[in-house]
Design a protein around this motif. Structure first.
Motif, short mmCIF file in Angstrom:
data_model
loop_
_atom_site.label_atom_id
_atom_site.label_comp_id
_atom_site.label_asym_id
_atom_site.label_seq_id
_atom_site.Cartn_x
_atom_site.Cartn_y
_atom_site.Cartn_z
N ASN A 13 0.87 -1.18 0.00
CA ASN A 13 0.00 0.00 0.00
C ASN A 13 0.90 1.23 0.00
O ASN A 13 1.42 1.63 1.04
N ASN A 16 -0.46 5.08 1.53
CA ASN A 16 -1.82 4.91 2.11
C ASN A 16 -2.92 5.15 1.08
O ASN A 16 -3.85 5.93 1.28
N ASP A 17 -2.83 4.45 -0.04
CA ASP A 17 -3.82 4.55 -1.12
C ASP A 17 -5.17 4.03 -0.63
O ASP A 17 -5.29 2.89 -0.17
N LYS A 18 -6.21 4.86 -0.73
CA LYS A 18 -7.54 4.51 -0.22
C LYS A 18 -8.14 3.32 -0.97
O LYS A 18 -8.95 2.57 -0.42
N ASN A 296 -16.96 0.23 -5.97
CA ASN A 296 -15.77 0.90 -6.49
C ASN A 296 -16.01 1.52 -7.87
O ASN A 296 -15.07 1.75 -8.63
N GLN A 299 -13.89 4.55 -9.01
CA GLN A 299 -12.51 4.21 -9.39
C GLN A 299 -12.47 3.54 -10.75
O GLN A 299 -11.54 3.75 -11.53
#
Length: 422
Positions: A13, A16-18, A296, A299
């Motif tokens: 990660n 701190n990628d959501k 998601n 995204q």
């Protein structure tokens, strides 16, 4: 029952990628599509990955323990690994090490049906292998043919993993692909000459593009056997399908279904599938299909837009079709009112989508009255097939029709409008 390989998945990660944990879940889905059972997961928060092992030494020890405890046969890493990372990890983990790119290539290899798709996939696989010959020789040296290269498959061809021969093979495959590409270009030119708009379905993998196409065929086509393959699975469609859609008012367009996109689509596939993706770049309009029930979905929209930009198709007029609206409920009323919400399951919203296509992509129509002399029966026959005749009256001088037709046809047959006044 065939034995399913057991694997541990590992991901970093970065900053701190959501969306990181959603992507790890997607990685599990890709593994499942390759018939691999995920038995464990290890993640690490980092600012950047380690050049030697991708993860830190402490995490490497955790992976070693988990592989042993879970009796895992392989470890799958989220990011594409360098040759050095693969060599070091396999040495320490003492099992097969692959990355997300290999999973996607394997899915494409297993699902490609046409000659063109098979050529494209083999080129992508060889391009991935080329810089990794030294490190992957033992893993990939056995078989690299059509059925995938995680589990292997029947009928595959053995290669001497030599750079010169690999490059020669890629050149030969590209030559074959170019021949098919010329044929595809000629087909597109013929479609352009016909003047019929080309509408292309794009979207994240498993968003429902093929289902929308089959629903359109079901509602607006009498053709039998024209349905395209659809299934609730990642990358169900790898081929490009084009179908003619003729509406009740005789307006028509060509609808094209294309391969689904995914976040971080391997560059080898984008390059290898360039001739297929040109179908998108030459479209008159895109329908960006979004699975609105997927948490998601935002995204996914971004990922598709990035891929469209990469292939030069980001400026084409686009309709957003939010699919599976029946699974979302009332919350869609409160947001994104400029989108068209559809449900292929109940076939609701499809008419709204078609109306939007007519409004934005099809040639403007003209309402008029024409008096067609009886000796001009071919004109009347043409308009019956290619225009929307609202009413018909028979008189001594001919057939008086009230018609909505393409502007080009109105100009072509305007002479028959003047006959009414005489």
């Amino acid at each position: 029952m065939e034995h399913r390989k057991r694997a541990v998945i590992v991901g970093c990660n970065i900053n701190n990628d959501k969306g990181f944990f959603n992507m790890m879940e997607e990685l599990s889905g890709l593994a499942d599509a390759c018939d691999i059972e995920i038995v464990g997961e290890i993640t690490q928060k980092l600012e950047r990955t380690y050049s030697s092992h991708y993860i830190g030494k402490g995490k490497v020890q955790e992976v070693i323990s988990l592989v042993r405890d879970k009796d895992s046969e392989m470890v799958i890493f989220y990011d594409e690994l360098s040759p050095t990372q693969i060599r070091n990890l396999e040495k320490d983990l003492k099992c097969k090490v692959i990355d997300r790119t290999v999973l996607i290539l394997d899915i494409f290899a297993k699902r490609s049906k046409t000659k063109e798709a098979q050529l494209q996939v083999e080129i992508a696989k060889l391009q991935y292998m080329l810089p990794r010959l030294t490190d992957l020789g033992e893993v990939l040296g056995r078989k690299i043919g059509g059925a995938g290269f995680i589990n292997g498959g029947p009928g595959e061809t053995k290669f001497e993993l030599d750079r010169r021969k690999i490059r020669a093979r890629i050149s030969a495959l590209n030559a074959d692909l170019e021949t098919i590409g010329v044929q595809r270009q000629n087909q597109r030119k013929q479609r352009k000459k016909s003047g019929i708009p080309v509408i292309v379905l794009v979207g994240y993998t498993n968003a429902g593009k093929s289902t929308i196409m089959n629903t359109m065929i079901d509602l607006y086509s009498s053709s039998i056997g024209k349905y395209v393959f659809e299934k609730d699975m990642l990358f169900a469609t790898l081929e490009t399908y084009v179908r003619s859609i003729k509406l009740p008012n005789n307006r028509s367009f060509l609808l094209s279904d294309t391969v689904g996109f995914i976040s971080k689509l391997p560059r080898q596939l984008v390059k290898a599938f360039q001739s297929t993706l040109e179908e998108i770049t030459e479209a008159d309009m895109l329908i960006h299909v979004v699975d609105r029930s997927n948490p998601n979905y935002k995204q996914h929209i971004v990922a598709v837009k990035e891929t469209l930009k990469e292939i030069g198709a980001d400026n084409i007029p686009t309709i957003y079709a939010y699919n599976k609206a029946d699974l979302v409920g009332d919350e869609i009323i409160k947001e994104e009112k400029d989108r068209i919400y559809i449900s292929t399951k109940s076939k609701t919203g499809i008419n709204n989508l078609v109306n939007e296509i007519c409004k934005r992509a099809l040639e403007q129509h003209v309402c008029c009255q024409l008096l067609i002399p009886y000796k001009e029966g071919s004109v009347l026959s043409y308009l019956k097939d290619n225009a929307d005749i609202k009413s018909t009256e028979y008189s001594i001088n001919g057939v008086l029709i009230s018609v909505e037709c393409k502007e080009s046809d109105y100009i072509r047959y305007k002479q028959f409008e003047s006959l009414i006044k005489k």
